[in-house]
Design a protein around this motif. Structure first.
Motif, mmCIF file in Angstrom:
data_model
loop_
_atom_site.group_PDB
_atom_site.id
_atom_site.type_symbol
_atom_site.label_atom_id
_atom_site.label_comp_id
_atom_site.label_asym_id
_atom_site.label_seq_id
_atom_site.Cartn_x
_atom_site.Cartn_y
_atom_site.Cartn_z
ATOM 1 N N VAL A 165 0.839 -1.205 0.000
ATOM 2 C CA VAL A 165 0.000 0.000 0.000
ATOM 3 C C VAL A 165 0.875 1.256 0.000
ATOM 4 C CG1 VAL A 165 -1.726 1.300 1.309
ATOM 5 C CG2 VAL A 165 -1.874 -1.200 1.169
ATOM 6 N N TYR A 166 1.986 1.207 0.727
ATOM 7 C CA TYR A 166 2.939 2.325 0.794
ATOM 8 C C TYR A 166 3.446 2.687 -0.608
ATOM 9 C CZ TYR A 166 6.130 4.997 3.879
ATOM 10 O OH TYR A 166 6.791 5.972 4.584
ATOM 11 N N ILE A 167 3.845 1.680 -1.353
ATOM 12 C CA ILE A 167 4.337 1.911 -2.710
ATOM 13 C C ILE A 167 3.223 2.478 -3.583
ATOM 14 C CG2 ILE A 167 5.322 0.816 -4.764
ATOM 15 C CD1 ILE A 167 7.240 0.952 -2.419
ATOM 16 N N ALA A 168 2.016 1.950 -3.451
ATOM 17 C CA ALA A 168 0.885 2.433 -4.243
ATOM 18 C C ALA A 168 0.573 3.895 -3.926
ATOM 19 C CB ALA A 168 -0.341 1.559 -3.976
ATOM 20 N N LEU A 169 0.630 4.268 -2.645
ATOM 21 C CA LEU A 169 0.381 5.660 -2.259
ATOM 22 C C LEU A 169 1.439 6.584 -2.858
ATOM 23 C CD1 LEU A 169 -1.137 7.779 -0.571
ATOM 24 C CD2 LEU A 169 0.339 7.185 1.353
#
Length: 505
Positions: A175-179
């Motif tokens: 999710v961090y990478i997607a954000l």
């Protein structure tokens, strides 16, 4: 003569308690992917991009300079030391093996203190993100109460099994990478249609400005420290040999991506005057994104910071556990929950200390300012701990030359020339980071004297705490023999060790 040398080597290489006991009682659950996620959560605080973006395009060469002069040397140093001594405790073991018992405590303490300061400041980050998401405001008393609730919820989650926490970290890492990609892509689309909010010049983007923005270098190093921290859990790696160097390589690439893309994205969307030092990296989506995107992203980032706080609690509690095993602290600090194998006392102590700091400081100034003050003090103390892996790197090569000659483990290529270069660059960068963290305010328009008073007081307070811990902790711990201090650990059931199903690659 040969017999005397062999006897000396035997004494020198005798296993420390922390190299022996954790290997027998702690489950091995950390594979390459999980370690990479842990590494990123410990080091990468995306809110730092808000501060960096406030410095203009000169933030980019500062990021690059910090990566080259600190992150790379630190990564190389801890990869070698972690492979040479892969036990529980990381920097504590490295300092003990090369610099002696007292230096081991100091190095371990300085590496541990950041969890207290960071856990005191991070609930404010979570709260400010939630307030941004729901467009709300709170009074001082209520905000402190909510921060304490957040902090102790984190402590409660940290008390769960490491394997359970690791599954959460792995998902949130994606999710961090997607954000990060959402922030950057939204900014590019905005800039194509409207131009960059902060005018771009090649000079600013390529040449570090230490005269006008020297504080950014200290800020960069704060957001790059912590490379050594996953090795606090060395006994819980599935395989140090297979995973340690991959963790550093993959994790460093991920955090560089996150920092650079979110800093650039924020600068393309918001003028300097409109960047909030804490929430700016998400606030820019209110301009570049579609309606509702900023609010959703703020909640997502609040969850990410919450998970990162849990990672901190878990990783740093191991240093208190190690100090107890080595009898720098009373036996109670070696207490493990029989079911979760977590050092319960250590985690609870961290929570109590952070709560006291949170209440004491947030009642004295604004939430945003105290968050930055705590990060400044954290930067000074944490950077000093870097000397305890840069200097041991050189000592280890000389003191343990026979192990380097006769054993197969990863080491920095290039021999002693490369080792001296890594240590020298790392030490100089660390000194520069300490100076700029202390002398240059991270809050625009703040008087340097006020900044130095806050940061100096926080750092000094941590050293006073360390002296108290060392004196009284050592005094209490030595009242028991080593055998008595470890006797309670013998009752742990080791018949069903917990491991992950497979090694991530």
């Amino acid at each position: 003569m040969t017999q005397e040398m062999e006897a000396t080597r035997t004494d020198r290489d005798a296993l420390m308690t922390t190299e022996l006991v954790p290997e027998q009682i702690l489950p091995k659950v950390l594979g390459t992917f999980g370690l990479t996620a842990t590494y990123v959560f410990i080091i990468c605080w995306i809110t730092g991009s808000s501060i960096m973006a406030g410095g203009g395009w000169t933030a980019i060469p500062m990021w690059i300079l910090g990566i080259v002069t600190f992150l790379v040397p630190a990564g190389l140093a801890v990869a070698e030391l972690g492979n040479l001594w892969p036990g529980q405790g990381g920097v504590y073991i490295w300092a003990f093996r090369t610099m002696g018992d007292k230096m081991a405590f100091l190095g371990g303490y300085l590496s541990w203190v950041p969890v207290v300061l960071n856990t005191a400041s991070s609930p404010a980050i979570v709260l400010q993100l939630l307030l941004l998401a729901f467009h709300a405001e709170l009074g001082l008393t209520l905000s402190i109460i909510i921060q304490l609730v957040i902090l102790w919820t984190v402590v409660g989650l940290a008390l769960a099994k490491l394997a359970a926490n690791q599954k959460i970290m792995n998902v949130v890492f994606i999710v961090y990478i997607a954000l990060t990609l959402t922030i950057f892509v939204s900014a590019v689309i905005y800039a194509v249609g409207n131009g960059s909010a902060q005018p771009f010049t090649w000079h600013d983007a390529l040449v570090p400005n230490f005269v006008g923005a020297g504080f950014l270098y200290g800020t960069v190093l704060l957001y790059l420290v912590g490379v050594e921290t996953p090795f606090n859990m060395g006994a819980e790696f599935l395989s140090v040999k297979r995973s340690a160097t991959k963790m550093i390589a993959y994790g460093s690439a991920a955090l560089i991506l996150i920092y650079l893309l979110t800093t650039i994205g924020t600068m393309m969307v918001l003028p300097v005057a409109e960047i909030n030092a804490v929430t700016g990296v998400i606030g820019n989506l209110g301009v570049s994104g579609f309606p509702g995107l900023m609010e959703v992203a703020a909640v997502v980032l609040a969850v990410i910071v919450f998970v990162a706080m849990t990672t901190y609690q878990v990783a740093y509690s191991r240093l208190i556990f190690v100090s107890g095993l080595e009898r720098h602290l009373p036996r109670i600090f070696t207490h493990l929950n029989p079911r979760t194998r977590n050092p319960v006392t250590a985690i609870l102590v961290q929570g109590v200390l952070s709560s006291l700091i949170l209440v004491g400081l947030y009642s004295q100034s604004s939430m945003a300012n105290v968050t930055i003050y705590l990060q400044g003090g954290l930067s000074v103390v944490w950077l000093i701990s870097g000397f305890f892996f840069f200097i041991p790197l050189v000592i280890a090569r000389k003191k343990y030359a026979d192990r380097y000659a006769g054993e197969d483990f990863w080491r920095i290529p290039g021999g002693m020339v490369a080792v001296y270069a890594v240590a020298a660059i790392g030490v100089v960068a660390t000194c520069a980071g300490i100076y700029y963290s202390f002398a240059s305010p991270w809050i625009p328009g703040m008087a340097p004297s006020l900044w130095m008073t806050w940061v100096g007081s926080i750092a000094a307070g941590m050293f006073v705490l360390g002296a108290i811990v060392y004196f009284f902790g050592r005094r209490a711990a030595t009242k028991l023999t080593k055998e008595d201090s470890l006797a309670h650990l013998a009752v742990l059931d080791l018949t069903k060790p917990e491991t992950t199903s497979q090694e991530a690659v």
